[in-house]
Design a protein around this motif. Structure first.
Motif, short mmCIF file in Angstrom:
data_model
loop_
_atom_site.label_atom_id
_atom_site.label_comp_id
_atom_site.label_asym_id
_atom_site.label_seq_id
_atom_site.Cartn_x
_atom_site.Cartn_y
_atom_site.Cartn_z
N SER A 86 -25.38 0.25 -22.58
CA SER A 86 -26.51 0.17 -21.66
C SER A 86 -27.82 0.11 -22.44
O SER A 86 -27.87 0.36 -23.64
CB SER A 86 -26.52 1.39 -20.73
OG SER A 86 -26.61 2.59 -21.48
N GLU A 87 -28.90 -0.23 -21.73
CA GLU A 87 -30.19 -0.47 -22.40
C GLU A 87 -30.67 0.73 -23.19
O GLU A 87 -31.26 0.58 -24.28
CB GLU A 87 -31.24 -0.87 -21.36
CG GLU A 87 -32.58 -1.24 -21.97
CD GLU A 87 -33.52 -1.85 -20.95
OE1 GLU A 87 -34.67 -1.38 -20.87
OE2 GLU A 87 -33.10 -2.77 -20.22
N PRO A 127 -29.38 -3.94 -17.35
CA PRO A 127 -29.70 -3.13 -16.17
C PRO A 127 -29.77 -3.98 -14.92
O PRO A 127 -30.00 -5.20 -14.99
CB PRO A 127 -31.08 -2.54 -16.52
CG PRO A 127 -31.67 -3.51 -17.51
CD PRO A 127 -30.51 -4.04 -18.29
N ASN A 128 -29.57 -3.36 -13.78
CA ASN A 128 -29.69 -4.02 -12.48
C ASN A 128 -30.64 -3.19 -11.65
O ASN A 128 -30.26 -2.21 -11.02
CB ASN A 128 -28.33 -4.13 -11.81
CG ASN A 128 -28.39 -4.90 -10.51
OD1 ASN A 128 -29.46 -5.11 -9.93
ND2 ASN A 128 -27.24 -5.32 -10.02
N TYR A 129 -31.91 -3.57 -11.66
CA TYR A 129 -32.93 -2.77 -11.01
C TYR A 129 -32.92 -2.92 -9.49
O TYR A 129 -33.74 -2.31 -8.80
CB TYR A 129 -34.30 -3.10 -11.58
CG TYR A 129 -34.42 -2.73 -13.05
CD1 TYR A 129 -34.35 -1.39 -13.44
CD2 TYR A 129 -34.58 -3.70 -14.02
CE1 TYR A 129 -34.44 -1.04 -14.77
CE2 TYR A 129 -34.68 -3.36 -15.36
CZ TYR A 129 -34.61 -2.03 -15.73
OH TYR A 129 -34.70 -1.68 -17.05
N ALA A 132 -30.52 1.90 -7.76
CA ALA A 132 -31.02 3.09 -8.45
C ALA A 132 -30.09 3.46 -9.60
O ALA A 132 -28.89 3.17 -9.56
CB ALA A 132 -31.13 4.25 -7.47
N SER A 133 -30.63 4.09 -10.63
CA SER A 133 -29.82 4.46 -11.79
C SER A 133 -28.74 5.48 -11.43
O SER A 133 -27.72 5.58 -12.11
CB SER A 133 -30.70 5.02 -12.91
OG SER A 133 -31.42 6.16 -12.45
N GLY A 137 -26.88 1.13 -10.22
CA GLY A 137 -27.42 0.67 -11.50
C GLY A 137 -26.88 1.45 -12.67
O GLY A 137 -27.61 2.20 -13.35
N ASN A 140 -28.73 1.06 -15.94
CA ASN A 140 -30.18 1.25 -15.91
C ASN A 140 -30.59 2.44 -16.78
O ASN A 140 -29.84 3.43 -16.87
CB ASN A 140 -30.66 1.52 -14.48
CG ASN A 140 -30.48 0.33 -13.57
OD1 ASN A 140 -29.97 -0.71 -13.96
ND2 ASN A 140 -30.90 0.48 -12.32
#
Length: 272
Positions: A86-87, A127-129, A132-133, A137, A140
């Motif tokens: 992940s980012e 990420p997929n904004y 929500a994380s 997401g 994220n």
């Protein structure tokens, strides 16, 4: 094998355009030297918490390689022992090639007791904004998330678990053979993919030297692709590679003076 319905589009990894790298030749460096400072053992993390999901075996990302630029992961020697991060963990590709040990925890229904896997970082989980994380997401920020091939995931958990809590630890990479340098480009633009790196596994700095030049700093293009603008054709090439634990390995005359774009050469390896 999981049904297609379990494949989630939020697992889609960033797939930049990749060069075709042809492993057309392999040459061992004539002489080489290694300089070391702290070993990776001084920088190893303790067990930390994250989560992990998988992608199905039919997913084409196994052959296109992904955000680190390694190309076909099987041909590059990474096989299914790979992971996308992940980012918050990917560090804009600087961590490409690093190795992690991962084990399933806290879920007695799905974890396979006493098991763990060792994987190399080869890809990025974007990420997929739109979610929500703490919802859909999964990759994220600030989530720490691993995306594994299902072959690796099923070594530590039953596939029905999908999004699993895991513990992970950064470890040394162990590789067969030397560091590989795959040369591509055209004219004075020279790009080198650096792969099969032992020790820390990642690469933080690269220098190149022609037989008629001094040492030239290379810049990170993306992932573990490094570039320089210099006419180095008809010159034997040497490389200096530095990893994140400040260890440096120098491989002299890795590529002979008649090297060609598209070839791969093998140099000195970090000690582990």
């Amino acid at each position: 094998m999981p049904p297609p319905s379990l494949q989630n589009p939020i697992h889609t990894l960033l797939k930049p355009l990749l060069f075709l790298f042809i492993f057309a030749a392999t040459t061992t460096s004539h002489t080489s030297s290694t300089t070391s400072s702290p070993t990776l053992s001084t920088t190893l993390s303790q067990w930390q918490s994250a989560r992990a999901t998988y992608y199905a075996a039919s997913d084409p990302r196994d052959t296109v390689g992904g955000a680190c630029g390694y190309g076909d992961l099987v041909k590059a020697g990474y096989g299914m022992a790979t992971v996308g991060l992940s980012e918050s963990m990917f560090e804009r590709g600087e961590i490409c090639g690093a190795c992690f040990q991962i084990k399933c925890v806290d879920d007695l229904r799905w974890c396979i007791p006493g098991t763990s896997i060792i994987v190399s970082v080869t890809n990025f989980c974007a990420p997929n904004y739109g979610f929500a994380s703490d919802g859909g997401g999964k990759c994220n920020p600030p989530n720490k998330h691993f995306v594994l091939p299902i072959e690796a995931f099923e070594k530590i958990a039953i596939w029905k678990a999908t999004n699993m809590p895991v513990h992970y630890m950064r470890i040394k990479c162990r590789k067969e053979g030397g560091i590989r340098f795959t040369i591509s480009g055209s004219g004075i633009f020279l790009s080198v993919l650096i792969s099969n790196v032992a020790g820390a596994g990642d690469v933080t700095a690269v220098k190149i030297k022609g037989s008629r030049t001094g040492w030239l700093d290379m810049g990170r293009n993306w992932g573990q692709n490094w570039h320089v603008n210099a006419n180095l054709q008809n010159q034997a090439l040497s490389f200096e590679v530095t990893s994140s634990d400040s260890m440096t390995v120098i491989s002299y005359n890795v590529a002979p003076k008649d090297w060609r774009f598209g070839q791969t050469f093998e140099g000195k390896q970090f000690e582990t």
